[in-house]
Design a protein around this motif. Structure first.
Motif, mmCIF file in Angstrom:
data_model
loop_
_atom_site.group_PDB
_atom_site.id
_atom_site.type_symbol
_atom_site.label_atom_id
_atom_site.label_comp_id
_atom_site.label_asym_id
_atom_site.label_seq_id
_atom_site.Cartn_x
_atom_site.Cartn_y
_atom_site.Cartn_z
ATOM 1 N N ARG A 47 -14.591 -10.025 11.917
ATOM 2 C CA ARG A 47 -14.082 -11.289 11.379
ATOM 3 C C ARG A 47 -12.671 -11.149 10.815
ATOM 4 N NH1 ARG A 47 -18.538 -12.074 7.229
ATOM 5 N NH2 ARG A 47 -16.958 -13.348 6.219
ATOM 6 N N GLY A 48 -12.150 -9.935 10.761
ATOM 7 C CA GLY A 48 -10.787 -9.744 10.283
ATOM 8 C C GLY A 48 -10.667 -9.657 8.775
ATOM 9 N N VAL A 49 -11.804 -9.659 8.073
ATOM 10 C CA VAL A 49 -11.755 -9.493 6.612
ATOM 11 C C VAL A 49 -11.231 -8.088 6.301
ATOM 12 C CG1 VAL A 49 -13.105 -9.443 4.493
ATOM 13 C CG2 VAL A 49 -13.641 -11.119 6.276
ATOM 14 N N ILE A 50 -11.747 -7.109 7.043
ATOM 15 C CA ILE A 50 -11.175 -5.770 6.993
ATOM 16 C C ILE A 50 -10.169 -5.677 8.139
ATOM 17 C CG2 ILE A 50 -11.605 -3.294 7.254
ATOM 18 C CD1 ILE A 50 -14.398 -3.752 6.156
ATOM 19 N N ARG A 51 -8.910 -5.574 7.803
ATOM 20 C CA ARG A 51 -7.857 -5.564 8.821
ATOM 21 C C ARG A 51 -7.774 -4.210 9.515
ATOM 22 N NH1 ARG A 51 -3.315 -8.924 5.531
ATOM 23 N NH2 ARG A 51 -3.886 -10.985 6.283
ATOM 24 N N ARG A 52 -7.822 -3.154 8.737
ATOM 25 C CA ARG A 52 -7.819 -1.805 9.301
ATOM 26 C C ARG A 52 -8.172 -0.784 8.233
ATOM 27 N NH1 ARG A 52 -1.433 -0.358 10.248
ATOM 28 N NH2 ARG A 52 -0.647 -1.341 8.379
ATOM 29 N N THR A 53 -8.506 0.399 8.703
ATOM 30 C CA THR A 53 -8.746 1.527 7.807
ATOM 31 C C THR A 53 -7.507 2.399 7.852
ATOM 32 O OG1 THR A 53 -11.087 1.459 8.365
ATOM 33 C CG2 THR A 53 -10.270 3.458 7.318
ATOM 34 N N THR A 54 -6.948 2.700 6.698
ATOM 35 C CA THR A 54 -5.669 3.398 6.658
ATOM 36 C C THR A 54 -5.633 4.404 5.509
ATOM 37 O OG1 THR A 54 -3.277 3.038 6.580
ATOM 38 C CG2 THR A 54 -4.628 1.612 5.208
ATOM 39 N N ILE A 55 -4.535 5.142 5.407
ATOM 40 C CA ILE A 55 -4.377 6.077 4.298
ATOM 41 C C ILE A 55 -3.241 5.626 3.385
ATOM 42 C CG2 ILE A 55 -5.277 8.127 5.458
ATOM 43 C CD1 ILE A 55 -2.292 8.874 6.023
ATOM 44 N N GLU A 56 -3.331 5.998 2.128
ATOM 45 C CA GLU A 56 -2.258 5.755 1.166
ATOM 46 C C GLU A 56 -1.428 7.021 1.059
ATOM 47 O OE1 GLU A 56 -4.230 2.867 -2.158
ATOM 48 O OE2 GLU A 56 -2.940 4.508 -2.838
ATOM 49 N N VAL A 57 -0.146 6.906 1.380
ATOM 50 C CA VAL A 57 0.741 8.062 1.355
ATOM 51 C C VAL A 57 1.630 8.025 0.111
ATOM 52 C CG1 VAL A 57 2.647 9.196 2.553
ATOM 53 C CG2 VAL A 57 0.745 8.238 3.859
ATOM 54 N N ASP A 58 1.803 9.173 -0.517
ATOM 55 C CA ASP A 58 2.697 9.285 -1.669
ATOM 56 C C ASP A 58 4.142 9.115 -1.185
ATOM 57 O OD1 ASP A 58 4.027 9.879 -3.972
ATOM 58 O OD2 ASP A 58 3.612 12.017 -3.927
ATOM 59 N N PRO A 59 4.822 8.039 -1.619
ATOM 60 C CA PRO A 59 6.176 7.764 -1.115
ATOM 61 C C PRO A 59 7.144 8.919 -1.372
ATOM 62 C CG PRO A 59 5.339 5.886 -2.345
ATOM 63 C CD PRO A 59 4.384 7.015 -2.582
ATOM 64 N N ALA A 60 7.057 9.529 -2.543
ATOM 65 C CA ALA A 60 7.975 10.619 -2.895
ATOM 66 C C ALA A 60 7.800 11.814 -1.956
ATOM 67 C CB ALA A 60 7.761 11.043 -4.342
ATOM 68 N N ALA A 61 6.570 12.040 -1.509
ATOM 69 C CA ALA A 61 6.279 13.189 -0.654
ATOM 70 C C ALA A 61 6.887 13.061 0.736
ATOM 71 C CB ALA A 61 4.774 13.383 -0.541
ATOM 72 N N VAL A 62 7.113 11.823 1.176
ATOM 73 C CA VAL A 62 7.733 11.630 2.480
ATOM 74 C C VAL A 62 9.202 11.243 2.345
ATOM 75 C CG1 VAL A 62 5.623 11.094 3.733
ATOM 76 C CG2 VAL A 62 6.865 9.263 2.604
ATOM 77 N N GLY A 63 9.757 11.488 1.151
ATOM 78 C CA GLY A 63 11.190 11.301 0.977
ATOM 79 C C GLY A 63 11.637 9.872 0.776
ATOM 80 N N SER A 64 10.770 9.039 0.180
ATOM 81 C CA SER A 64 11.167 7.662 -0.139
ATOM 82 C C SER A 64 10.987 7.437 -1.628
ATOM 83 C CB SER A 64 10.329 6.661 0.653
ATOM 84 O OG SER A 64 10.660 6.721 2.008
ATOM 85 N N ALA A 65 11.940 7.950 -2.388
ATOM 86 C CA ALA A 65 11.827 7.923 -3.845
ATOM 87 C C ALA A 65 12.372 6.638 -4.458
ATOM 88 C CB ALA A 65 12.545 9.124 -4.446
ATOM 89 N N VAL A 66 13.212 5.928 -3.705
ATOM 90 C CA VAL A 66 13.859 4.728 -4.239
ATOM 91 C C VAL A 66 13.117 3.475 -3.787
ATOM 92 C CG1 VAL A 66 15.984 3.364 -4.287
ATOM 93 C CG2 VAL A 66 16.095 5.870 -4.257
ATOM 94 N N LEU A 67 12.691 2.678 -4.764
ATOM 95 C CA LEU A 67 12.028 1.410 -4.468
ATOM 96 C C LEU A 67 12.875 0.275 -5.008
ATOM 97 C CD1 LEU A 67 9.625 -0.448 -3.701
ATOM 98 C CD2 LEU A 67 8.579 0.160 -5.896
ATOM 99 N N ALA A 68 13.090 -0.751 -4.203
ATOM 100 C CA ALA A 68 13.871 -1.902 -4.650
ATOM 101 C C ALA A 68 13.316 -3.198 -4.084
ATOM 102 C CB ALA A 68 15.330 -1.738 -4.244
ATOM 103 N N TYR A 69 13.468 -4.276 -4.839
ATOM 104 C CA TYR A 69 13.158 -5.615 -4.356
ATOM 105 C C TYR A 69 14.480 -6.331 -4.151
ATOM 106 C CZ TYR A 69 8.188 -5.062 -5.122
ATOM 107 O OH TYR A 69 6.891 -4.645 -5.037
#
Lengths: 150, 150
Positions: A44-66
DNA sequence: GCTGAAACGAGACATGC
DNA sequence: GCATGTCTCGTTTCAGC
């Protein structure tokens, strides 16, 4: 979408690797029944997908901005232009002075500047206002039990 | 954190239910080796958890808003106060005029108003500026290949 | 729509390279 | 640190209720 479905969703959000036996126990169901419920939630699409949560800093994305994006024209058809920028994690049309709000993650502030430059190059964009995050308190998934009237 | 790890992370983000055999094939590894790599990524905290993506509308959270929170005092210790509000999905300290930026999902605008009221009740908060999202172009996880220098 | 059991496939682990 | 093979456990399906 009854109470049992909500329990299943909450359980899977916490840990999607748990067995259907454990899942069923938490919801008061057998493993087979839990499996069937989850299968339907996916269908029914209530569950869109099964995924993992990745630590942003660990993959080199330390800067967050809106970034608030101002425009001179209707931006309703510009989804693809924003999606083409891999550093842009979210893009929304908003009510208010600016027309689009985007969430951006980069490794450095220099890279952020480059993303802003590329946003500026999108058709109709007349300006950007970036807000850099200094510290993230938390980021969490939507809790299904927060809304109980569907 | 080499190229193989990045491929594994990208694959798992797309679909965390795939087998280690398929995962290994995508990364040019055997199932056992892929399993060992993923285990270590979990151990090191690069993979925080395995979870599901839920359709917000399906669980009765159709309204999305970003709220700028103004304050009269240092908000660095107010993480718990925001975390106590289940409708608040993200809370960040930001550089700029307002001190905290939060992401909120509710079922209705009435409920959003109630959340704003409860944010206002947090110690030190002097005002809120809510920006309601009219349409979400996309929301996606951080792509590990976007950053290639760690 | 759920239970319980049976067949299948994937995950976990040890061994050798 | 990776490949191969074995054993175990969970997933999946089906008959019965």
């Amino acid at each position: 979408m009854d109470h049992i479905d909500r329990v299943l969703l909450a359980q899977l959000q916490q840990d999607a690797t748990q067995s259907y036996a454990a899942l069923g126990q938490a919801a008061g169901l057998s493993a087979g029944a839990a499996h069937e419920r989850v299968r339907k939630l996916r269908e029914r699409g209530v569950i869109r997908r099964t995924t993992i949560e990745v630590d942003p800093a660990a993959v080199g994305s330390a800067v967050l901005a809106y970034v608030l994006v101002d425009s001179t024209s209707w931006m309703g058809d510009s989804a693809d232009a924003f999606a083409a920028l891999s550093e842009v994690l979210e893009a929304h049309i908003i009510a208010g002075s600016a027309s689009v709000l985007v969430k951006v993650r980069t490794a450095t502030t220099e890279q952020l500047q480059d993303v802003l430059r590329r946003i500026y190059a999108i058709d109709g964009v007349s300006g950007t206002q970036a807000t850099v995050v200094l510290e993230t308190f938390f980021e969490r998934p939507l809790s299904p039990q927060a809304a109980d009237q569907t």
